[in-house]
Design an enzyme around this catalytic site. Structure first.
Site, PDB file in Angstrom:
ATOM      1  N   GLN A  44       0.828  -1.198   0.000  1.00  0.00           N
ATOM      2  CA  GLN A  44       0.000   0.000   0.000  1.00  0.00           C
ATOM      3  C   GLN A  44       0.868   1.257   0.000  1.00  0.00           C
ATOM      4  OE1 GLN A  44      -2.152  -0.555   3.696  1.00  0.00           O
ATOM      5  NE2 GLN A  44      -0.245  -1.107   4.698  1.00  0.00           N
ATOM      6  N   HIS A  78     -10.832   3.494  18.787  1.00  0.00           N
ATOM      7  CA  HIS A  78     -10.106   2.509  19.596  1.00  0.00           C
ATOM      8  C   HIS A  78     -10.813   2.272  20.928  1.00  0.00           C
ATOM      9  CE1 HIS A  78      -6.963   2.257  16.717  1.00  0.00           C
ATOM     10  NE2 HIS A  78      -6.492   3.465  16.914  1.00  0.00           N
ATOM     11  N   ASP A 102      -1.024   0.518  13.883  1.00  0.00           N
ATOM     12  CA  ASP A 102      -0.696   1.803  14.505  1.00  0.00           C
ATOM     13  C   ASP A 102      -0.617   1.709  16.022  1.00  0.00           C
ATOM     14  OD1 ASP A 102      -3.345   1.914  15.472  1.00  0.00           O
ATOM     15  OD2 ASP A 102      -4.024   3.261  13.890  1.00  0.00           O
ATOM     16  N   GLU A 122      -0.476  -7.799  11.808  1.00  0.00           N
ATOM     17  CA  GLU A 122      -0.416  -6.670  10.869  1.00  0.00           C
ATOM     18  C   GLU A 122       0.235  -7.105   9.564  1.00  0.00           C
ATOM     19  OE1 GLU A 122      -0.258  -3.555   8.583  1.00  0.00           O
ATOM     20  OE2 GLU A 122      -1.357  -3.403  10.494  1.00  0.00           O
ATOM     21  N   ASP A 154      -0.416 -11.776   6.714  1.00  0.00           N
ATOM     22  CA  ASP A 154      -1.822 -11.652   6.385  1.00  0.00           C
ATOM     23  C   ASP A 154      -2.695 -12.178   7.517  1.00  0.00           C
ATOM     24  OD1 ASP A 154      -4.473 -12.705   5.080  1.00  0.00           O
ATOM     25  OD2 ASP A 154      -3.595 -11.352   3.602  1.00  0.00           O
ATOM     26  N   ASP A 175      -9.110  -4.194  13.456  1.00  0.00           N
ATOM     27  CA  ASP A 175      -8.609  -2.830  13.251  1.00  0.00           C
ATOM     28  C   ASP A 175      -7.963  -2.781  11.872  1.00  0.00           C
ATOM     29  OD1 ASP A 175      -7.956  -0.229  13.618  1.00  0.00           O
ATOM     30  OD2 ASP A 175      -6.536  -0.549  15.254  1.00  0.00           O
TER      31      ASP A 175
END
Length: 301
Positions: A44, A78, A102, A122, A154, A175
């Site tokens: 990304q 969150h 994050d 993540e 993944d 998230d």
């Protein structure tokens, strides 16, 4: 949340330019921002910007042209995803965060004394690296906590492997990026069923649904998928300034009902910025004009 260490006068001196983002197939919005950092990874495009509209807490990051979180208001989603779920459970020990690079959801989960392990699955290692370098206050030390385990890969692969190992989690927090593109299959009934199989007794999941006013059909489809898998599904709403609109989220489980929570917060949660027991019922009180989308009826088209 500290901010000064996330900003510098030199970085913020760059010229402000408009940054746009979609909030559904027919709507969008924009902020003027100072670009700070950008990188394209295998997965990304990541950007960090400063948003003068949000003042000293205006640092934010974007993934593939969508705003993900800012220091000013990241706590809203969150806190709403993590605390109602963990408070309703009461003794959650293991928390899995799908995405979450994050560190914001991990930060909130680690406030709970019962939590012994937080696993962050993540996809892109550059996300936590970017946050650590440019927005450390967002994670606020969550990656350095000994209870945190960061797994790069993944989420689908992680869930399959965890199931094969017989692992169980008390809470799973989605998230992730929005439920389209590569993330679409992480928000459908087959994947929800796999995550349900990961849950320990009385476990539950929390996730973001999107903008009910501007992307109602997709929000309703996700709720239908959740309800096809979980007996108890509780949608909620909160206004998120960075997203430019009212935002929908949900908590689901087999028996856990987030309407039943303690009346008083433990000491570790008394510095929260958005969530409070006095506001709990309002979060889950769906107004009549959104009942067709967030309720169990078919939305009006």
């Amino acid at each position: 949340m500290p901010a000064k260490r996330d900003l510098s006068a030199h970085e913020s001196a760059a010229a402000a330019t408009p940054f746009t983002a979609p909030i559904g197939p027919w709507a969008g919005y924009s902020f003027f921002a100072h670009p700070i950092f950008a990188v394209t990874t295998r997965w990304q495009h990541i950007e960090v910007v400063d948003l003068p509209a949000f003042g000293a807490l205006g640092r934010a990051y974007r993934l593939d042209g969508r705003f993900m979180a800012s220091l000013a208001d990241a706590h809203i989603c969150h806190e709403c995803m993590v605390h109602p779920l963990l408070l309703a459970h009461g003794q959650a020990c293991r928390v899995l965060i799908l995405g979450g690079g994050d560190g914001g959801s991990a930060r909130e989960a680690l406030r709970h004394a019962s939590v012994r392990e937080v696993v962050i699955a993540e996809l892109d290692a550059q996300v936590p690296a970017t946050i650590t370098q440019h927005m450390p206050a967002l994670a606020d030390g969550a990656f350095d906590d000994p209870r945190t385990r960061l797994v790069i890969g993944d989420a689908r692969t992680f869930v399959d492997a965890a199931l094969s190992r017989g692992e169980r989690f008390d809470a799973v927090i989605f998230d992730l990026t929005e439920a389209d593109g590569d993330a679409a299959t992480l928000h459908d009934a087959p994947f929800f069923a796999k995550v349900r199989a990961l849950l320990a007794p009385r476990g539950g999941i929390a996730l973001q649904l999107g903008a009910p006013w501007f992307d109602g059909a997709r929000v309703h489809r996700m709720l239908d998928a959740l309800r096809s898998v979980f007996p108890v599904v509780r949608p909620m709403t909160a206004y998120v300034p960075l997203y430019g609109t009212l935002w929908a989220l949900a908590i689901a489980g087999d028996s856990l009902d987030v309407r039943n929570i303690p009346n008083a917060l433990p000491e570790s949660l008394r510095t929260l910025r958005h969530y409070a027991p006095s506001r709990h019922a309002a979060l889950f009180d769906i107004p009549p004009d959104l009942a067709a989308i967030l309720g169990e009826t078919t939305p009006t088209r």
